[in-house]
Design a protein around this motif. Structure first.
Motif, PDB file in Angstrom:
ATOM      1  N   VAL A 256      -6.821   7.977   9.079  1.00  0.00           N
ATOM      2  CA  VAL A 256      -6.469   9.326   9.000  1.00  0.00           C
ATOM      3  C   VAL A 256      -4.833   8.774   9.273  1.00  0.00           C
ATOM      4  CG1 VAL A 256      -7.848  10.710   9.080  1.00  0.00           C
ATOM      5  CG2 VAL A 256      -6.478  10.021  11.322  1.00  0.00           C
ATOM      6  N   GLU A 257      -4.630   7.636  10.528  1.00  0.00           N
ATOM      7  CA  GLU A 257      -3.212   7.067  10.866  1.00  0.00           C
ATOM      8  C   GLU A 257      -2.421   7.168  10.127  1.00  0.00           C
ATOM      9  OE1 GLU A 257      -2.914   6.145  14.948  1.00  0.00           O
ATOM     10  OE2 GLU A 257      -4.825   6.565  15.382  1.00  0.00           O
TER      11      GLU A 257
ATOM     12  N   ARG B 290      -4.902  12.144   5.536  1.00  0.00           N
ATOM     13  CA  ARG B 290      -3.691  11.175   6.042  1.00  0.00           C
ATOM     14  C   ARG B 290      -3.219  12.222   7.077  1.00  0.00           C
ATOM     15  NH1 ARG B 290      -0.206   8.129   2.438  1.00  0.00           N
ATOM     16  NH2 ARG B 290      -1.927   7.860   1.457  1.00  0.00           N
ATOM     17  N   LEU B 291      -2.943  12.059   8.388  1.00  0.00           N
ATOM     18  CA  LEU B 291      -2.749  12.925   9.649  1.00  0.00           C
ATOM     19  C   LEU B 291      -0.928  13.147   9.223  1.00  0.00           C
ATOM     20  CD1 LEU B 291      -3.588  13.859  12.494  1.00  0.00           C
ATOM     21  CD2 LEU B 291      -2.643  11.444  13.855  1.00  0.00           C
TER      22      LEU B 291
END
Lengths: 285, 291
Positions: free
Chosen positions: A38-39, A137-138
């Motif tokens: 997600v980073e 998606r962070l």
């Protein structure tokens, strides 16, 4: 069946393997690919997709209500993360330190710290021609990846039955985000490269998978560079090597353009077949 | 003392190879910090001799004393991390899931739960084979709190630099944009971004630079394997221009990087030609920008 693809070292081919394996398996199977890095989620860059659903994701952060607060100091005392601090007659909350444990909020005698949703990122559900793809998606500046990864796995569990082959493109490293992404998988593929860095990091990843009691195997990417340390180590420790993806500039070039490999490079298709055969014959759904 | 942090967003773009080269070029003027604590590789190239090894404690872990526990289930009810499990009718803590918030211990009516400090890894102060101080660490298997270990490694490196009057601290960061990267950026004077001309290299560069901007730190960028995809290299250069990021240099796609690594050498020790020349120029540029 849940297959997680992890690596220890970054940039060894997790996303390449995840996207190609998902696409290859989807020829004859129901597949959902899930990008849990997600980073830095990259799987979408290699797929032709259409968005079918999108939602914002949140985590609870306490918000101070000064009108009802008696400044008893309990919140500051119960917070193990120093995310809630009493400064004079003010309670300050530091969202980036908060783990959303709810202790301060639940234990406040006057309910003066209600939990408020803070956005952590966005989950998107896509369709490709042959399989489903879910990515989270962070939000930039949000430090904790784990809550978003947990929520993404929940979305997958709620929306896809056990008939689906679930492929998790996991983050690099061996710390908490990787644990979260791999701990419920039926099989973990560790992809590495035959270099000293790859060898060092895959050993740590192997230890991590052993500590989690995971069934796992190794895929060697860029096979042909470096040395034989990874292969010899696997042999000595009875760790299965599922595939060897050759080192070719042509592969690096296709990757750079965001293209899948298996339908263009026959050796890659053969290696994916090896991976499929190993997993299907060793893991019962 | 100036602190230079090397990051990339995407993993495997060459951060460590480039950071270790800077280390060799900087020689006695720098202290090195390997802040990629869950996949630390700098030691492979710099061959350090550890002078000091210490455990690092951060956070806590709940433990239930089964002789006191009445199996009332209050801990199970309050835990937000699904860390309380019931195994053979006994409440137990799942060590991997527990985030050490201490909520369960606070609500336990019979005080059966205690929080113990958690050993999350080790950190080392070492001398490299170039007689240069290196602070590095090894995160424990499955450990949380990598951000705090990163902060600790960096602070130790800074302390050493202060004590011995070294003008530079060179930091190798980790991939991503999460807590260890945020930790490595905090307090930095300059960021070197290492990218590659691939769809993912550019995508991840943009995301990590968005984070760098929040810290208002000046940045420069090295395009590694620039000749792999000329169109992507052009796109990266455009991005750098639009964002006023200093374009520090381009490195070619070259197997020498892997060969050097296989011999456990930095590329500037292995190659005496073009590549070393480029990296030396980049390091000079970084130094000039910082003066």
């Amino acid at each position: 069946m849940k297959i997680a693809i992890a690596s220890g070292k970054g940039g060894t081919g997790k996303t390449t393997l995840s996207t190609n394996l998902a696409s290859y398996l989807s020829e004859n199977n129901k597949v959902v690919l899930c990008d849990l890095d997600v980073e830095e989620p990259n799987s979408a860059l290699f797929l032709k997709t259409e968005i079918i659903h999108q939602e914002k994701k949140y985590k609870g952060i306490p918000e101070w209500n000064k009108n009802t607060c008696t400044l008893c100091g309990n919140c500051q005392e119960v917070c193990n993360y120093h995310a809630v601090i009493q400064l004079g007659d003010t309670i300050m909350v530091f969202p980036e330190l908060c783990h959303s444990c709810y202790a301060c909020s639940d234990l406040c005698p006057t309910n003066s710290l209600p939990m408020i949703n803070n956005e952590t990122g966005t989950l998107t559900h896509f369709k490709t021609n042959t399989f489903d793809f879910v990515e989270s998606r962070l939000k930039i500046g949000e430090e904790q990846a784990v809550p978003l990864i947990k929520q993404t796995l929940k979305y997958i569990d709620n929306n896809f039955s056990d008939e689906f082959h679930k492929i998790y493109d996991s983050p690099p490293g061996t710390s908490c985000p990787v644990i979260e992404s791999t701990k419920n998988a039926d099989f973990v593929i560790l992809i590495t490269e035959p270099t000293p860095f790859g060898f060092n990091d895959v050993k740590i990843a192997i230890e991590t998978m052993k500590a989690l009691n995971k069934n796992f195997g190794i895929v060697i990417n860029r096979y042909g560079v470096g040395n034989d340390d990874v292969i010899n180590y696997c042999k000595k420790n009875n760790i299965p090597v599922l595939a060897k993806i050759p080192n070719k500039k042509e592969i690096a070039e296709l990757y750079s353009k965001g293209e899948l490999l298996w339908n263009k490079i026959p050796e890659v298709k053969t290696e994916l077949e090896n991976i499929k055969n190993f997993i299907f014959s060793n893991i019962k759904n | 003392m100036k602190e230079i942090v090397v990051i990339s967003g995407k993993g495997g773009t060459g951060k460590t190879s480039i950071t270790a080269s800077f280390a060799v070029l900087a020689g006695k003027s720098a202290v090195i910090a390997d802040c990629d604590v869950d996949a630390a590789d700098m030691h492979i190239l710099l061959d350090p001799n550890n002078l000091k090894t210490e455990d690092f404690f951060s956070g806590e872990l709940a433990i239930i004393d089964e002789n006191i526990c009445t199996q009332c289930g209050k801990c199970f009810d309050v835990c937000r991390f699904d860390a309380v499990e019931i195994i053979e009718n006994k409440h137990t803590i799942n060590k991997i899931s527990c985030e050490g918030c201490g909520y369960c211990a606070r609500v336990c009516p019979v005080n059966a739960i205690t929080n113990i400090p958690l050993n999350v890894g080790k950190w080392f102060i070492a001398n490299t084979r170039h007689q240069q101080p290196l602070v590095h660490a090894k995160l424990g298997i499955g450990s949380d709190n990598s951000g705090k270990l990163v902060a600790h490694v960096k602070n130790m490196a800074k302390e050493i630099a202060d004590q011995y009057n070294r003008p530079y601290v060179i930091v190798d960061g980790s991939p991503g944009v999460g807590c260890p990267v945020v930790s490595s950026l905090s307090g930095a004077n300059y960021v070197v971004l290492v990218t590659e001309p691939t769809v993912s290299g550019l995508h991840d560069l943009k995301r990590v630079y968005e984070l760098v901007k929040k810290f208002h730190i000046k940045a420069g960028c090295i395009i590694n394997k620039f000749d792999l995809n000329s169109q992507k290299t052009t796109e990266i250069i455009e991005f750098l221009e639009n964002e006023s990021i200093e374009h520090l240099g381009n490195l070619p796609y070259n197997e020498a990087f892997t060969k050097a690594m296989t011999e456990c050498k930095t590329i500037v020790e292995f190659d005496s030609g073009e590549i070393t020349n480029i990296i030396t120029k980049v390091w000079e540029k970084v130094k000039t920008t910082l003066t």
